[in-house]
Design an enzyme around this catalytic site. Structure first.
Site, PDB file in Angstrom:
ATOM      1  N   ASP A   1      25.115 -19.109  -2.720  1.00 44.93           N
ATOM      2  CA  ASP A   1      26.565 -19.059  -2.564  1.00 44.93           C
ATOM      3  C   ASP A   1      27.047 -20.039  -1.487  1.00 44.93           C
ATOM      4  O   ASP A   1      27.287 -19.663  -0.346  1.00 44.93           O
ATOM      5  CB  ASP A   1      27.039 -17.635  -2.252  1.00 44.93           C
ATOM      6  CG  ASP A   1      28.513 -17.461  -2.598  1.00 44.93           C
ATOM      7  OD1 ASP A   1      29.098 -18.383  -3.209  1.00 44.93           O
ATOM      8  OD2 ASP A   1      29.091 -16.417  -2.260  1.00 44.93           O
TER       9      ASP A   1
ATOM     10  N   ASP B   1      42.305 -16.564  -8.918  1.00 49.73           N
ATOM     11  CA  ASP B   1      42.381 -16.946 -10.333  1.00 49.73           C
ATOM     12  C   ASP B   1      41.024 -16.922 -11.025  1.00 49.73           C
ATOM     13  O   ASP B   1      40.929 -17.167 -12.226  1.00 49.73           O
ATOM     14  CB  ASP B   1      43.032 -18.327 -10.496  1.00 49.73           C
ATOM     15  CG  ASP B   1      42.280 -19.449  -9.776  1.00 49.73           C
ATOM     16  OD1 ASP B   1      41.130 -19.219  -9.350  1.00 49.73           O
ATOM     17  OD2 ASP B   1      42.845 -20.550  -9.646  1.00 49.73           O
TER      18      ASP B   1
ATOM     19  N   ASP C   1      27.713  -9.740   2.411  1.00 49.90           N
ATOM     20  CA  ASP C   1      27.762  -9.827   0.959  1.00 49.90           C
ATOM     21  C   ASP C   1      27.182 -11.137   0.452  1.00 49.90           C
ATOM     22  O   ASP C   1      27.016 -11.314  -0.757  1.00 49.90           O
ATOM     23  CB  ASP C   1      29.198  -9.663   0.445  1.00 49.90           C
ATOM     24  CG  ASP C   1      30.148 -10.696   1.015  1.00 49.90           C
ATOM     25  OD1 ASP C   1      30.370 -10.664   2.239  1.00 49.90           O
ATOM     26  OD2 ASP C   1      30.658 -11.537   0.263  1.00 49.90           O
ATOM     27  N   ASN C   2      26.841 -12.055   1.359  1.00 52.74           N
ATOM     28  CA  ASN C   2      26.223 -13.328   0.980  1.00 52.74           C
ATOM     29  C   ASN C   2      24.734 -13.371   1.298  1.00 52.74           C
ATOM     30  O   ASN C   2      24.124 -14.437   1.237  1.00 52.74           O
ATOM     31  CB  ASN C   2      26.906 -14.496   1.698  1.00 52.74           C
ATOM     32  CG  ASN C   2      28.257 -14.826   1.092  1.00 52.74           C
ATOM     33  OD1 ASN C   2      28.533 -14.464  -0.048  1.00 52.74           O
ATOM     34  ND2 ASN C   2      29.094 -15.503   1.840  1.00 52.74           N
TER      35      ASN C   2
ATOM     36  N   ARG D   1      24.199 -20.641 -11.739  1.00 53.20           N
ATOM     37  CA  ARG D   1      23.096 -20.789 -10.782  1.00 53.20           C
ATOM     38  C   ARG D   1      21.920 -19.918 -11.204  1.00 53.20           C
ATOM     39  O   ARG D   1      22.105 -18.834 -11.784  1.00 53.20           O
ATOM     40  CB  ARG D   1      23.545 -20.446  -9.361  1.00 53.20           C
ATOM     41  CG  ARG D   1      24.034 -19.036  -9.163  1.00 53.20           C
ATOM     42  CD  ARG D   1      24.119 -18.670  -7.683  1.00 53.20           C
ATOM     43  NE  ARG D   1      25.157 -19.378  -6.966  1.00 53.20           N
ATOM     44  CZ  ARG D   1      26.355 -18.871  -6.663  1.00 53.20           C
ATOM     45  NH1 ARG D   1      26.665 -17.644  -7.072  1.00 53.20           N
ATOM     46  NH2 ARG D   1      27.230 -19.558  -5.973  1.00 53.20           N
TER      47      ARG D   1
ATOM     48  N   GLY E   1      33.602  -7.776  -4.456  1.00 56.78           N
ATOM     49  CA  GLY E   1      32.712  -7.648  -5.603  1.00 56.78           C
ATOM     50  C   GLY E   1      32.727  -9.000  -6.287  1.00 56.78           C
ATOM     51  O   GLY E   1      33.286  -9.964  -5.760  1.00 56.78           O
TER      52      GLY E   1
ATOM     53  N   LYS F   1      29.836 -18.929 -11.403  1.00 61.06           N
ATOM     54  CA  LYS F   1      30.877 -19.127 -10.399  1.00 61.06           C
ATOM     55  C   LYS F   1      32.010 -19.883 -11.083  1.00 61.06           C
ATOM     56  O   LYS F   1      31.794 -20.965 -11.625  1.00 61.06           O
ATOM     57  CB  LYS F   1      30.315 -19.935  -9.222  1.00 61.06           C
ATOM     58  CG  LYS F   1      31.199 -20.001  -7.984  1.00 61.06           C
ATOM     59  CD  LYS F   1      30.440 -20.706  -6.867  1.00 61.06           C
ATOM     60  CE  LYS F   1      31.226 -20.714  -5.568  1.00 61.06           C
ATOM     61  NZ  LYS F   1      30.451 -21.378  -4.477  1.00 61.06           N
TER      62      LYS F   1
ATOM     63  N   GLY G   1      34.227 -11.552  -7.919  1.00 60.17           N
ATOM     64  CA  GLY G   1      35.621 -11.825  -8.231  1.00 60.17           C
ATOM     65  C   GLY G   1      35.865 -13.054  -9.069  1.00 60.17           C
ATOM     66  O   GLY G   1      36.927 -13.191  -9.677  1.00 60.17           O
TER      67      GLY G   1
ATOM     68  N   ARG H   1      22.659  -7.786  -3.099  1.00 63.78           N
ATOM     69  CA  ARG H   1      23.018  -8.208  -1.743  1.00 63.78           C
ATOM     70  C   ARG H   1      22.905  -7.035  -0.779  1.00 63.78           C
ATOM     71  O   ARG H   1      22.889  -5.871  -1.193  1.00 63.78           O
ATOM     72  CB  ARG H   1      24.466  -8.720  -1.738  1.00 63.78           C
ATOM     73  CG  ARG H   1      24.774  -9.735  -2.831  1.00 63.78           C
ATOM     74  CD  ARG H   1      26.253  -9.719  -3.213  1.00 63.78           C
ATOM     75  NE  ARG H   1      26.514 -10.499  -4.416  1.00 63.78           N
ATOM     76  CZ  ARG H   1      27.062 -11.711  -4.417  1.00 63.78           C
ATOM     77  NH1 ARG H   1      27.417 -12.270  -3.280  1.00 63.78           N
ATOM     78  NH2 ARG H   1      27.276 -12.358  -5.538  1.00 63.78           N
TER      79      ARG H   1
END
Length: 450
Positions: free
Chosen positions: A260, A121, A250-251, A175, A86, A109, A88, A182
């Site tokens: 991405d 992180d 997922d991309n 972006r 998901g 991002k 992240g 997706r």
């Protein structure tokens, strides 16, 4: 144009996202703002202070989403299904309408941890942000439907990464995308057998991204649209000599817009086995296998939609992909070569001749299209180009070589050595001028090609 905020994503309901809070960064140093893209959504009038407030501290834009949303999805990663992903390290920050009337997203991002961060992180390296600027600017100039890097702000944290020198500098990127839905968004719902929300998502995508109302045949219409748009993306990748690197489901955006950018590369020559990611040891997403990889991802969308549609209409919808790819790769190749298409019976053999000549000669892709723009190859292009030269004699130039770019001694390219040199200037001397110079050069090439 005036900024026109939207909140369409809220129609889907809270089963599709989680409200999150952006990280608080020690610093917010503006490094890149894309006023060309900002003008398309009415945000170019922001002062730098306002820009940082919205895209570094993520204060809501007036009338837009009042809290960022981390989107939920699953996906196949290198053909292995992963239900533990998901957003992240990013979120959907805002939606708005652009100057073409399209619903657009501002997504992030490196904006901090979310429920899907797992052991990450939630941060982005500054180098990763610089690389995304270079990728998106180059792809846009080469005619590829791509997200645009809207903003890059350095955030003052030291990050540790196992695959590059650490500690390294950090950033948050924004972006501009034509949607963030997706294939993996559909896969997540199919995985949980959630037919109600599959129907809701199908209707949402048709209405907001394809301008159609849903009906009994909505799933197959959606699939046909996605197949056609992603086939176009595959064709554009090939003509650009671009290797995305991670074409997981997922991309893949259901609008067919590339986005991405992690381990991307531009291929120096037409080498079908050329890969972008050091971890792609099997060559699954190699340059020449990208159409196959994207088609496989679209098959996963078809599989997800089987919960709400009959199989036969979905199979028919999938058949759009191969024919569309052949047409789109020819169109993109001829556009980059600067000649007017003559029709499939002529254009497809020409594309085959281009590929054969580039493979046999190992000529640099960028230099070939630069030298041949307008349909006339210099004499130094010898025997491997004989068939191609004969076919090009029947094509007309689509525009003259009257832009100053065509008088340059070499083509504008984006190979890995230059990417690393641009980053080295920033890392070693905090010198951003090579990046600024390169972005200007790329946009100049785009003007010559347009």
């Amino acid at each position: 144009m005036a900024f026109t905020p939207q909140q369409a994503i809220l129609e889907l309901g809270d089963a599709f996202y989680d409200p999150v809070t952006a990280a608080r960064f020690p610093q917010t140093i503006l490094r890149f703002r894309n006023d060309r893209a900002a003008a398309e959504v009415g945000l170019d009038g922001l002062s730098d202070e306002q820009w940082i407030a919205h895209f570094g501290r993520f204060e809501p834009l007036p009338g837009a989403l009042q809290q960022p949303l981390a989107l939920r999805y699953h996906g196949h990663q290198f053909r292995v299904y992963n239900p533990e992903i998901g957003d992240g390290r990013g979120f959907l920050f805002a939606q708005m309408t652009d100057d073409r009337g399209r619903l657009m997203d501002l997504g992030t991002k490196g904006s901090g941890q979310t429920p899907y961060s797992r052991f990450g992180d939630g941060r982005l390296t500054l180098k990763g942000g610089v690389r995304e600027i270079l990728a998106t600017e180059m792809l846009e100039a080469l005619g590829v439907e791509t997200s645009r890097t809207f903003s890059l702000i350095e955030t003052g944290e030291e990050l540790h990464r196992g695959d590059e020198p650490s500690p390294t500098r950090s950033a948050v990127l924004v972006r501009l995308n034509h949607g963030h839905i997706r294939i993996g968004t559909f896969q997540r719902l199919a995985h949980s057998q959630d037919t109600e929300n599959l129907l809701r998502l199908t209707g949402y995508v048709l209405r907001h991204y394809y301008g159609e109302e849903p009906g009994d045949d909505a799933p197959q219409r959606l699939l046909a649209h996605v197949a056609a748009r992603t086939a176009r993306m595959a064709g554009q990748f090939m003509a650009a000599g671009f290797v995305h690197g991670v074409l997981n489901s997922d991309n893949i955006n259901v609008t067919g817009e590339s986005f991405d950018y992690g381990p991307w590369r531009f291929a120096p020559s037409w080498a079908p086995g050329f890969t972008a990611a050091y971890f792609d040891q099997s060559g699954l997403y190699a340059f020449g296998r990208q159409p196959e990889a994207i088609y496989w991802d679209v098959m996963q969308l078809a599989s997800s939609l089987r919960l709400i549609a009959e199989e036969e209409p979905l199979i028919e919808a999938m058949e759009v992909f191969p024919e569309t790819f052949q047409r789109e790769v020819a169109g993109a190749m001829l556009w980059r070569l600067g000649v007017v298409p003559r029709g499939p019976e002529h254009d497809r053999p020409l594309v085959g001749a281009i590929e054969a000549a580039l493979v046999a000669s190992e000529a640099p892709i960028d230099r070939f299209f630069f030298d041949g723009f307008g349909g006339t190859l210099p004499e130094r292009y010898g025997e491997p180009f004989a068939d191609l030269r004969a076919q090009l004699a029947h094509y007309e130039a689509r525009k003259p070589r009257d832009h100053a770019y065509w008088s340059d001694p070499a083509s504008c390219a984006m190979l890995i050595d230059e990417v690393e040199a641009i980053w080295a200037a920033i890392a070693q001397r905090d010198d951003w001028s090579p990046l600024e110079t390169k972005v200007a050069a790329i946009r100049r090439m785009g003007e010559a090609l347009a």
